[in-house]
Design an enzyme around this catalytic site. Structure first.
Site, PDB file in Angstrom:
ATOM      1  N   GLU A   1      -2.581  11.838   3.221  1.00  0.00           N
ATOM      2  CA  GLU A   1      -3.406  11.297   4.300  1.00  0.00           C
ATOM      3  C   GLU A   1      -3.232  12.125   5.561  1.00  0.00           C
ATOM      4  O   GLU A   1      -2.144  12.605   5.877  1.00  0.00           O
ATOM      5  CB  GLU A   1      -3.018   9.842   4.585  1.00  0.00           C
ATOM      6  CG  GLU A   1      -3.864   9.186   5.663  1.00  0.00           C
ATOM      7  CD  GLU A   1      -3.534   7.722   5.852  1.00  0.00           C
ATOM      8  OE1 GLU A   1      -4.431   6.965   6.262  1.00  0.00           O
ATOM      9  OE2 GLU A   1      -2.377   7.333   5.583  1.00  0.00           O
TER      10      GLU A   1
ATOM     11  N   GLU B   1       0.857  -1.185   0.000  1.00  0.00           N
ATOM     12  CA  GLU B   1       0.000   0.000   0.000  1.00  0.00           C
ATOM     13  C   GLU B   1       0.892   1.233   0.000  1.00  0.00           C
ATOM     14  O   GLU B   1       1.894   1.285   0.724  1.00  0.00           O
ATOM     15  CB  GLU B   1      -0.905  -0.001   1.229  1.00  0.00           C
ATOM     16  CG  GLU B   1      -1.755   1.252   1.394  1.00  0.00           C
ATOM     17  CD  GLU B   1      -2.642   1.174   2.619  1.00  0.00           C
ATOM     18  OE1 GLU B   1      -3.086   0.053   2.976  1.00  0.00           O
ATOM     19  OE2 GLU B   1      -2.890   2.218   3.250  1.00  0.00           O
TER      20      GLU B   1
END
Length: 337
Positions: A160, A155
């Site tokens: 974020e 990932e």
């Protein structure tokens, strides 16, 4: 984007003054030469260009329960369009947003959108131009990519954060055998290392991560500058991420002739020296989502400076007035030589 329900991360502080990210004095000559040597002879051609209706028709709308335990009801394409949570503006900008007009009970679920590209990727140069990104108390947005067998196929979290966090976080999640390592050159990046072990499991899902020092990298500080570009290169030598404010986007990106060798020191760097990239990252879909509370924004809420509890924040529709993506485009380039 994947977090353990038992992990409580501290709210990330602002460690360096805004604007330091683009200070030429910080750019390591060694790092710049290393990047130039790696990409000097590489040219890139567009493989996919997502803009406008592409995000509605060429990406899948996720409708299952949130895997990160957020207080959201993810909507289908038809539902999201009908409710005004996914649409294309007259200028071609795609909007994906959280419902900010419906009454929701304390601790209830609020409608939101999560989409993933129908195509998958095993490397390339990815350039995302956002006019604005979501932020607000209880809000947890992310732009990332992920393989189908998490964490074995990896990932990559490019953008974020949570709440009104001032700066962005860059993170990799992998299976065992991937880390930054003791030999990592901290002068080769413009961000600060948070954690160096990329391996993620049920007991520790932090991954290997960097915190961007600039308030221009996330939330309100990013949006008031009309957003900008996040670019990341994924090849056999590693994964490298750059960030540019709207006013500083390189001309080669605008001209669709990107040349990473001219972009200077990356914001974050995950070299292959302590991680076999090919065995840890494959078949990635690109993902854009906004969840609420959940495994990251829930445990960090008390330290966020936001009022009340995360459950109470869900019920306050005004918390979500700025919980929206405005996407100019996402372009995927493949090397041609």
């Amino acid at each position: 984007m994947r977090w353990s329900t038992t992990l409580v991360l501290p709210f990330l502080p602002l460690t360096v003054l805004a604007g330091k990210f683009n200070d030429p004095a910080l750019r390591s000559r060694h790092a710049r030469h290393a990047i130039q040597a790696r990409t000097n002879s590489t040219k890139f051609a567009i493989a996919d260009y997502y803009q406008g209706e592409s995000f509605l028709n060429e990406w899948d709308f996720f409708t299952d329960a949130d895997p990160t335990n957020g207080n959201v009801n993810y909507q289908s394409q038809a539902q999201a369009v009908q409710k005004g949570l996914a649409f294309v503006q007259a200028d071609g900008t795609t909007v994906l947003k959280v419902d900010n007009f419906t009454n929701v009970a304390v601790g209830g679920n609020r409608d939101s959108v999560r989409i993933s590209s129908q195509k998958t990727y095993n490397g390339g140069l990815f350039i995302a131009d956002f006019w604005s990104m979501p932020h607000g108390c209880s809000v947890w947005p992310a732009y990332w990519s992920v393989g189908p067998n998490w964490p074995s196929q990896g990932e990559i979290d490019v953008l974020e954060g949570v709440h009104e966090q001032p700066t962005n976080q860059y993170t990799l999640h992998t299976s065992e055998g991937c880390e930054l390592g003791n030999s990592f050159n901290t002068k080769s990046v413009l961000s600060t290392i948070i954690s160096d072990n990329c391996a993620s499991s049920g007991s520790d899902n932090r991954g290997c991560a960097f915190s961007d020092p600039s308030t221009e990298s996330y939330g309100h500080g990013f949006n008031i500058l009309a957003g900008g570009v996040f670019a990341h290169l994924w090849d056999s030598t590693g994964i490298y991420i750059w960030r540019f404010t709207r006013a500083a986007i390189p001309a080669d990106i605008t001209a669709q002739n990107p040349d990473p060798s001219t972009w200077g020191t990356p914001a974050a760097s995950f070299p292959a020296s302590n991680c076999d990239i090919a065995s840890h990252f494959s078949e990635h879909s690109l993902v854009l989502d906004t969840t609420i509370c959940g495994d990251f924004a829930g445990p960090t809420y008390a330290a966020s400076g936001c009022a009340g509890t995360c459950a109470q924040a869900v019920a306050n529709s005004t918390n979500f007035d700025f919980a929206k993506w405005e996407i100019n485009y996402i372009a995927v380039y493949n090397p041609t030589n």
